[in-house]
Design a protein around this motif. Structure first.
Motif, PDB file in Angstrom:
ATOM      1  N   PRO A 189      36.361  32.432  38.763  1.00 21.86           N
ATOM      2  CA  PRO A 189      37.699  32.233  39.124  1.00 21.86           C
ATOM      3  C   PRO A 189      37.490  31.976  40.757  1.00 21.86           C
ATOM      4  O   PRO A 189      36.630  32.361  41.420  1.00 21.86           O
ATOM      5  CB  PRO A 189      38.067  33.725  39.243  1.00 21.86           C
ATOM      6  CG  PRO A 189      37.418  34.312  38.066  1.00 21.86           C
ATOM      7  CD  PRO A 189      36.034  33.551  38.111  1.00 21.86           C
ATOM      8  N   GLY A 190      38.482  30.975  41.230  1.00 18.42           N
ATOM      9  CA  GLY A 190      38.367  30.550  42.446  1.00 18.42           C
ATOM     10  C   GLY A 190      37.064  29.344  42.664  1.00 18.42           C
ATOM     11  O   GLY A 190      37.007  29.269  44.145  1.00 18.42           O
ATOM     12  N   GLN A 191      36.590  29.115  41.933  1.00 14.98           N
ATOM     13  CA  GLN A 191      35.313  28.023  42.101  1.00 14.98           C
ATOM     14  C   GLN A 191      35.817  26.730  41.331  1.00 14.98           C
ATOM     15  O   GLN A 191      36.559  26.801  40.643  1.00 14.98           O
ATOM     16  CB  GLN A 191      34.017  28.609  41.301  1.00 14.98           C
ATOM     17  CG  GLN A 191      33.716  29.818  42.050  1.00 14.98           C
ATOM     18  CD  GLN A 191      32.385  30.613  41.374  1.00 14.98           C
ATOM     19  OE1 GLN A 191      32.043  30.130  40.205  1.00 14.98           O
ATOM     20  NE2 GLN A 191      31.605  31.108  42.213  1.00 14.98           N
ATOM     21  N   ALA A 229      41.777  25.542  42.422  1.00 15.50           N
ATOM     22  CA  ALA A 229      40.670  26.489  42.496  1.00 15.50           C
ATOM     23  C   ALA A 229      41.186  27.476  43.794  1.00 15.50           C
ATOM     24  O   ALA A 229      40.811  28.615  43.494  1.00 15.50           O
ATOM     25  CB  ALA A 229      39.326  25.756  43.087  1.00 15.50           C
ATOM     26  N   ARG A 230      41.631  27.013  44.740  1.00  9.40           N
ATOM     27  CA  ARG A 230      42.331  27.922  45.834  1.00  9.40           C
ATOM     28  C   ARG A 230      43.015  28.872  45.299  1.00  9.40           C
ATOM     29  O   ARG A 230      43.358  30.229  45.886  1.00  9.40           O
ATOM     30  CB  ARG A 230      42.608  27.207  47.124  1.00  9.40           C
ATOM     31  CG  ARG A 230      41.729  26.540  47.719  1.00  9.40           C
ATOM     32  CD  ARG A 230      42.290  25.920  49.174  1.00  9.40           C
ATOM     33  NE  ARG A 230      41.177  25.130  49.934  1.00  9.40           N
ATOM     34  CZ  ARG A 230      41.211  23.607  49.962  1.00  9.40           C
ATOM     35  NH1 ARG A 230      42.117  23.152  49.336  1.00  9.40           N
ATOM     36  NH2 ARG A 230      40.207  23.225  50.597  1.00  9.40           N
ATOM     37  N   GLY A 232      43.005  30.398  42.664  1.00 11.55           N
ATOM     38  CA  GLY A 232      42.294  31.451  41.722  1.00 11.55           C
ATOM     39  C   GLY A 232      41.639  30.979  40.450  1.00 11.55           C
ATOM     40  O   GLY A 232      41.092  31.862  39.936  1.00 11.55           O
ATOM     41  N   ASP A 282      32.894  27.565  46.311  1.00 12.23           N
ATOM     42  CA  ASP A 282      33.755  28.849  45.990  1.00 12.23           C
ATOM     43  C   ASP A 282      34.999  28.747  46.918  1.00 12.23           C
ATOM     44  O   ASP A 282      34.859  29.167  48.090  1.00 12.23           O
ATOM     45  CB  ASP A 282      32.570  29.992  46.506  1.00 12.23           C
ATOM     46  CG  ASP A 282      33.154  31.504  45.841  1.00 12.23           C
ATOM     47  OD1 ASP A 282      34.535  31.376  46.083  1.00 12.23           O
ATOM     48  OD2 ASP A 282      32.404  32.434  45.775  1.00 12.23           O
ATOM     49  N   ALA A 332      37.641  30.877  46.719  1.00 10.94           N
ATOM     50  CA  ALA A 332      38.104  32.139  46.815  1.00 10.94           C
ATOM     51  C   ALA A 332      37.654  32.503  48.248  1.00 10.94           C
ATOM     52  O   ALA A 332      38.477  33.151  48.863  1.00 10.94           O
ATOM     53  CB  ALA A 332      37.986  32.977  45.591  1.00 10.94           C
ATOM     54  N   GLN A 333      36.272  32.317  48.318  1.00  9.60           N
ATOM     55  CA  GLN A 333      35.663  32.897  49.773  1.00  9.60           C
ATOM     56  C   GLN A 333      36.519  32.412  50.744  1.00  9.60           C
ATOM     57  O   GLN A 333      36.578  32.726  51.987  1.00  9.60           O
ATOM     58  CB  GLN A 333      34.288  32.590  49.591  1.00  9.60           C
ATOM     59  CG  GLN A 333      33.316  33.654  48.817  1.00  9.60           C
ATOM     60  CD  GLN A 333      31.896  33.404  49.003  1.00  9.60           C
ATOM     61  OE1 GLN A 333      31.467  32.731  49.703  1.00  9.60           O
ATOM     62  NE2 GLN A 333      31.225  34.544  48.416  1.00  9.60           N
ATOM     63  N   ALA A 346      39.365  30.918  50.798  1.00 12.13           N
ATOM     64  CA  ALA A 346      40.656  31.379  51.443  1.00 12.13           C
ATOM     65  C   ALA A 346      40.829  32.748  52.094  1.00 12.13           C
ATOM     66  O   ALA A 346      41.763  32.679  52.648  1.00 12.13           O
ATOM     67  CB  ALA A 346      41.550  31.457  49.793  1.00 12.13           C
ATOM     68  N   THR A 347      39.686  33.475  51.830  1.00 14.00           N
ATOM     69  CA  THR A 347      39.701  34.864  52.498  1.00 14.00           C
ATOM     70  C   THR A 347      39.051  34.911  53.734  1.00 14.00           C
ATOM     71  O   THR A 347      38.725  35.860  54.500  1.00 14.00           O
ATOM     72  CB  THR A 347      39.209  35.851  51.525  1.00 14.00           C
ATOM     73  OG1 THR A 347      37.957  35.487  51.324  1.00 14.00           O
ATOM     74  CG2 THR A 347      40.117  35.898  50.283  1.00 14.00           C
TER      75      THR A 347
END
Length: 212
Positions: A27-29, A170-171, A173, A205, A207-208, A210-211
């Motif tokens: 997820p998110g990749q 991907a962003r 999720g 990645d 997801a990383q 985005a956070t």
């Protein structure tokens, strides 16, 4: 959805379709997978989505889970829309496949969002809009956690027409895999995985990111 392919190979009636290939994405990749023509792009896409029998190797989770939770986007001869259809009919059909109600206002809203004339033949839709629209429709399907974009570069070599779409999902999720040619991969600032290789780089990645 987290997917892991270990040494996946596919042989058809007339010989090998895909040499042993490994890949992991979650997820998110976003994983970019490159190979020359005839390297087995669509065969690998079918394997990742649980839609073809393997000659060797394995994919986790199993085929039933993959089929329910993944979408193979615009695969030549498999999931690409008929070019002579009106764009509005393609959208309506994709919404039906996604298990949703087909309402005219929903079709019109999606076409408008992507700047597509509903009366146009789908083969005349611009490459960027085609990829963005078909990917968005696939992402709307109930339960989908993996998107596999099959050679969007066959419509346009310029990656600006399809790479942002892959990044966007991907962003959001989803696990995203883009299958492309080697020349297209060279134009992108990421190290691609390779069809026919067991040793692969880690996916992007997002997801990383985005956070962060």
């Amino acid at each position: 959805m987290r997917v892991r392919a270990d040494g996946v190979a596919v042989t058809g009636a007339h010989g090998p379709l895909l040499a042993a290939t490994s890949l992991a994405v979650g997820p998110g990749q976003l994983a970019l997978v490159a190979g020359p023509p005839g390297a087995g792009h669509t065969a690998f896409g079918l394997a990742l989505t649980g839609r073809i029998a393997l000659s060797a190797g394995s994919v986790e989770p199993g085929p039933a889970v993959l089929r329910a939770g993944s979408a193979l986007v615009d695969a030549p001869g498999v999931s690409e829309p008929e070019g002579a259809l009106r764009a509005a009919d393609v959208v309506a059909e994709e919404l039906v496949l996604g298990g949703g109600r087909v309402r005219r206002r929903d079709v019109a809203a999606l076409l408008d969002e992507h700047g597509v004339d509903g009366s146009a033949r789908f083969e005349d839709v611009s490459p960027a809009a085609r990829t963005a629209l078909l990917t968005a429709l696939a992402a709307r399907r109930r339960g989908v956690g993996l998107l596999v974009l099959d050679t969007p570069d066959r419509h346009a070599a310029d990656h600006s027409g399809w790479w942002p779409t892959a990044l966007e999902h991907a962003r959001a999720g989803l696990a995203v895999v883009v299958l492309c040619g080697t020349a297209s991969a060279r134009a992108l600032p990421v190290e691609p995985a390779r069809l026919g290789s067991l040793e692969q780089p880690s996916p992007l990645d997002l997801a990383q990111e985005a956070t962060a």
